[in-house]
Design a protein around this motif. Structure first.
Motif, PDB file in Angstrom:
ATOM      1  N   GLU A 129      48.555  72.220  31.100  1.00 43.81           N
ATOM      2  CA  GLU A 129      49.722  73.056  31.389  1.00 43.81           C
ATOM      3  C   GLU A 129      50.936  72.504  30.662  1.00 43.81           C
ATOM      4  O   GLU A 129      51.296  71.350  30.852  1.00 43.81           O
ATOM      5  N   MET A 182      47.025  83.269  36.822  1.00 45.14           N
ATOM      6  CA  MET A 182      47.260  82.044  37.588  1.00 45.14           C
ATOM      7  C   MET A 182      48.001  82.346  38.891  1.00 45.14           C
ATOM      8  O   MET A 182      47.735  81.719  39.915  1.00 45.14           O
ATOM      9  N   ASP A 183      48.908  83.318  38.832  1.00 43.46           N
ATOM     10  CA  ASP A 183      49.600  83.697  40.070  1.00 43.46           C
ATOM     11  C   ASP A 183      48.612  84.280  41.082  1.00 43.46           C
ATOM     12  O   ASP A 183      48.704  83.991  42.281  1.00 43.46           O
ATOM     13  N   TRP A 188      44.470  81.019  46.575  1.00 39.19           N
ATOM     14  CA  TRP A 188      44.384  79.619  47.021  1.00 39.19           C
ATOM     15  C   TRP A 188      45.225  79.400  48.280  1.00 39.19           C
ATOM     16  O   TRP A 188      44.805  78.755  49.229  1.00 39.19           O
ATOM     17  N   VAL A 202      36.743  74.897  34.671  1.00 39.01           N
ATOM     18  CA  VAL A 202      36.595  76.302  35.057  1.00 39.01           C
ATOM     19  C   VAL A 202      35.293  76.487  35.841  1.00 39.01           C
ATOM     20  O   VAL A 202      35.261  77.101  36.912  1.00 39.01           O
ATOM     21  N   TYR A 229      42.121  81.870  28.258  1.00 39.24           N
ATOM     22  CA  TYR A 229      43.427  81.252  27.962  1.00 39.24           C
ATOM     23  C   TYR A 229      43.565  81.054  26.456  1.00 39.24           C
ATOM     24  O   TYR A 229      42.665  80.530  25.802  1.00 39.24           O
ATOM     25  N   CYS A 239      43.150  70.163  35.498  1.00 36.74           N
ATOM     26  CA  CYS A 239      43.361  71.038  34.346  1.00 36.74           C
ATOM     27  C   CYS A 239      44.849  71.141  34.006  1.00 36.74           C
ATOM     28  O   CYS A 239      45.235  71.075  32.853  1.00 36.74           O
ATOM     29  N   HIS A 240      45.687  71.276  35.033  1.00 35.16           N
ATOM     30  CA  HIS A 240      47.127  71.383  34.770  1.00 35.16           C
ATOM     31  C   HIS A 240      47.679  70.112  34.143  1.00 35.16           C
ATOM     32  O   HIS A 240      48.494  70.168  33.237  1.00 35.16           O
ATOM     33  N   LYS A 265      46.701  81.492  42.506  1.00 36.37           N
ATOM     34  CA  LYS A 265      47.524  80.741  43.454  1.00 36.37           C
ATOM     35  C   LYS A 265      47.633  81.487  44.786  1.00 36.37           C
ATOM     36  O   LYS A 265      47.558  80.874  45.859  1.00 36.37           O
ATOM     37  N   CYS A 275      42.325  72.278  39.938  1.00 34.25           N
ATOM     38  CA  CYS A 275      43.645  72.832  39.596  1.00 34.25           C
ATOM     39  C   CYS A 275      44.488  71.717  38.979  1.00 34.25           C
ATOM     40  O   CYS A 275      45.070  71.887  37.912  1.00 34.25           O
ATOM     41  N   PHE A 324      48.033  85.748  31.332  1.00 33.01           N
ATOM     42  CA  PHE A 324      47.481  84.498  31.870  1.00 33.01           C
ATOM     43  C   PHE A 324      48.313  83.998  33.061  1.00 33.01           C
ATOM     44  O   PHE A 324      47.759  83.532  34.046  1.00 33.01           O
ATOM     45  N   GLU A 325      49.631  84.162  32.932  1.00 30.32           N
ATOM     46  CA  GLU A 325      50.466  83.745  34.067  1.00 30.32           C
ATOM     47  C   GLU A 325      50.179  84.608  35.291  1.00 30.32           C
ATOM     48  O   GLU A 325      50.164  84.107  36.419  1.00 30.32           O
ATOM     49  N   HIS A 366      50.123  85.537  26.993  1.00 27.72           N
ATOM     50  CA  HIS A 366      50.759  84.533  27.846  1.00 27.72           C
ATOM     51  C   HIS A 366      51.077  85.121  29.217  1.00 27.72           C
ATOM     52  O   HIS A 366      50.846  84.507  30.256  1.00 27.72           O
TER      53      HIS A 366
HETATM   54  C1  HEC Z   1      40.706  75.089  33.497  1.00 28.27           C
HETATM   55  C2  HEC Z   1      42.115  75.036  33.605  1.00 28.27           C
HETATM   56  C3  HEC Z   1      42.856  75.493  34.821  1.00 28.27           C
HETATM   57  C4  HEC Z   1      42.439  75.499  36.128  1.00 28.27           C
HETATM   58  C5  HEC Z   1      41.117  75.049  36.700  1.00 28.27           C
HETATM   59  C6  HEC Z   1      43.539  76.011  36.897  1.00 28.27           C
HETATM   60  N1  HEC Z   1      44.595  76.310  36.095  1.00 28.27           N
HETATM   61 FE1  HEC Z   1      46.398  76.994  36.691  1.00 28.27          FE
HETATM   62  N2  HEC Z   1      47.070  76.894  34.761  1.00 28.27           N
HETATM   63  C7  HEC Z   1      46.332  76.511  33.675  1.00 28.27           C
HETATM   64  C8  HEC Z   1      47.168  76.515  32.499  1.00 28.27           C
HETATM   65  C9  HEC Z   1      46.715  76.177  31.087  1.00 28.27           C
HETATM   66  C10 HEC Z   1      48.460  76.910  32.899  1.00 28.27           C
HETATM   67  C11 HEC Z   1      49.713  77.045  32.018  1.00 28.27           C
HETATM   68  C12 HEC Z   1      49.889  78.433  31.511  1.00 28.27           C
HETATM   69  C13 HEC Z   1      51.071  78.523  30.609  1.00 28.27           C
HETATM   70  O1  HEC Z   1      52.163  78.182  31.034  1.00 28.27           O
HETATM   71  O2  HEC Z   1      50.870  78.935  29.465  1.00 28.27           O
HETATM   72  C14 HEC Z   1      48.352  77.151  34.346  1.00 28.27           C
HETATM   73  C15 HEC Z   1      49.408  77.569  35.131  1.00 28.27           C
HETATM   74  C16 HEC Z   1      49.356  77.777  36.488  1.00 28.27           C
HETATM   75  C17 HEC Z   1      50.453  78.256  37.293  1.00 28.27           C
HETATM   76  C18 HEC Z   1      51.838  78.616  36.766  1.00 28.27           C
HETATM   77  C19 HEC Z   1      51.837  80.061  36.345  1.00 28.27           C
HETATM   78  C20 HEC Z   1      53.170  80.526  35.834  1.00 28.27           C
HETATM   79  O3  HEC Z   1      53.558  81.645  36.190  1.00 28.27           O
HETATM   80  O4  HEC Z   1      53.775  79.788  35.061  1.00 28.27           O
HETATM   81  C21 HEC Z   1      50.000  78.331  38.586  1.00 28.27           C
HETATM   82  C22 HEC Z   1      50.789  78.780  39.796  1.00 28.27           C
HETATM   83  C23 HEC Z   1      48.619  77.903  38.580  1.00 28.27           C
HETATM   84  N3  HEC Z   1      48.254  77.570  37.292  1.00 28.27           N
HETATM   85  C24 HEC Z   1      47.825  77.823  39.706  1.00 28.27           C
HETATM   86  C25 HEC Z   1      46.518  77.330  39.709  1.00 28.27           C
HETATM   87  C26 HEC Z   1      45.744  77.075  40.901  1.00 28.27           C
HETATM   88  C27 HEC Z   1      46.246  77.268  42.310  1.00 28.27           C
HETATM   89  C28 HEC Z   1      44.543  76.597  40.493  1.00 28.27           C
HETATM   90  C29 HEC Z   1      43.354  76.166  41.325  1.00 28.27           C
HETATM   91  C30 HEC Z   1      42.945  76.944  42.451  1.00 28.27           C
HETATM   92  C31 HEC Z   1      44.559  76.566  39.052  1.00 28.27           C
HETATM   93  N4  HEC Z   1      45.781  77.010  38.615  1.00 28.27           N
HETATM   94  C32 HEC Z   1      43.503  76.145  38.277  1.00 28.27           C
HETATM   95  C33 HEC Z   1      45.008  76.135  33.683  1.00 28.27           C
HETATM   96  C34 HEC Z   1      44.220  75.999  34.811  1.00 28.27           C
END
Ligand code: HEC
Length: 182
Positions: free
Chosen positions: A176, A72-73, A79, A135, A111, A171-172, A76, A168, A68-69, A65
Motif C-alpha cells: 500500500e 478495498m472499501d 471485514w 490473496v 490490482y 499486504c498493506h 473493509k 490485510c 480498486f479503492e 485506481h
Molecule cells: C494482497 C494484497 C491486499 C490484501 C490481502 C488486502 N489489501 Fe487492502 N489494499 C491493498 C493495496 C495495494 C491497497 C492500496 C491501494 C492504493 O492506494 O492504490 C489497499 C488499500 C486498502 C484500503 C484503503 C482504500 C482507499 O480508499 O484508499 C483499505 C480500507 C483496505 N485496503 C482494506 C483491506 C482489508 C480490510 C483487508 C483484509 C480483510 C485488505 N485490505 C486486504 C492490498 C491488499
C-alpha cells in the motif's frame, strides 16, 4: 422319454451353466490373488476457482485506481461486519460477511499498482509471489471462518479471523503506497 426326464435334464443343464458362470466370475475376481477395492477419488468438493476461460478474461482485466479503492472499501465494510457480528456471536451474519470477503478476494489480483521497493520495484504487484499468496490466504481463511462461524465453533473461527487480519496487514505493509495527506 417322459416330460419329467426332459425337464430334469433342462434343470441339470441350467445348473451346469450357472455353476460354470460363477466359477468363471470367481476366477476373474481372483486374478490378482487379492481383493482390492477400487478407490475412486471423490469429486464432491468442487473448487470454486475453477471457472470458464471466457469469464476469466473479463475478470482478469486490471482495475482502475478508483475501482480498486472501491473494492478495498467493500472488503473493509465486510471485514467490519464480520468483526461486529463475531463480537455478538452472531454466527450466520459473521459467516455472511466472511463469504463476502472470500468472494471479493480474487479481485485483488486485478490490482494495477506497482511494487514500491526492493529488487522488484516498478514491476506489477499482482505478479509477485507474496502478493498472490496473501490473496489466496485471505480467501482461504475467510472460507474457513465462514464454515466455523456457521457452526459456532468460535475457537477455530477466531483463529481464522486473526489470520484474515494478518493478510490485510502484511499486504498493506508491503504494497500500500504511503499517502501523507491525512
Ligand atoms: C494482497 C494484497 C491486499 C490484501 C490481502 C488486502 N489489501 Fe487492502 N489494499 C491493498 C493495496 C495495494 C491497497 C492500496 C491501494 C492504493 O492506494 O492504490 C489497499 C488499500 C486498502 C484500503 C484503503 C482504500 C482507499 O480508499 O484508499 C483499505 C480500507 C483496505 N485496503 C482494506 C483491506 C482489508 C480490510 C483487508 C483484509 C480483510 C485488505 N485490505 C486486504 C492490498 C491488499
Amino acid at each position: 422319454m417322459s416330460y419329467r426326464v426332459v425337464s430334469a435334464c433342462c434343470l441339470a443343464l441350467c445348473l451346469i451353466f450357472a455353476g460354470a458362470g460363477m466359477i468363471q466370475a470367481q476366477m476373474g475376481g481372483d486374478n490378482n490373488g487379492e481383493d482390492t477395492k477400487k478407490e475412486e477419488p471423490k469429486k464432491d468438493e468442487k473448487k470454486g476457482d475453477e471457472k470458464k476461460d471466457d469469464a476469466k478474461k473479463d475478470e482478469e482485466k486490471p482495475l482502475t485506481h478508483e475501482e480498486f479503492e472501491d473494492l478495498m472499501d467493500d472488503i473493509k465494510t465486510a471485514w467490519n461486519k464480520l468483526k461486529i457480528n463475531a463480537r455478538k456471536k452472531m454466527g450466520d451474519k459473521a459467516a455472511e460477511a466472511a463469504d463476502e470477503i472470500a468472494k471479493l478476494a480474487p479481485k485483488i489480483l486485478r490490482y494495477d499498482g506497482k511494487v514500491l521497493e526492493g529488487d522488484e520495484k516498478g514491476k506489477k504487484a499482482r505478479d509477485q509471489k507474496d502478493f498472490k499468496k496473501w490473496v489466496e490466504e485471505l480467501k482461504k481463511q475467510a472460507e474457513d471462518y465462514s464454515k466455523n462461524a456457521k457452526k459456532s465453533k468460535w475457537d477455530k473461527a477466531d483463529e481464522a479471523k486473526d489470520k484474515i487480519n494478518e493478510t490485510c496487514g502484511d499486504c498493506h505493509d508491503k504494497y500500500e503506497p504511503d499517502d501523507d495527506d491525512d
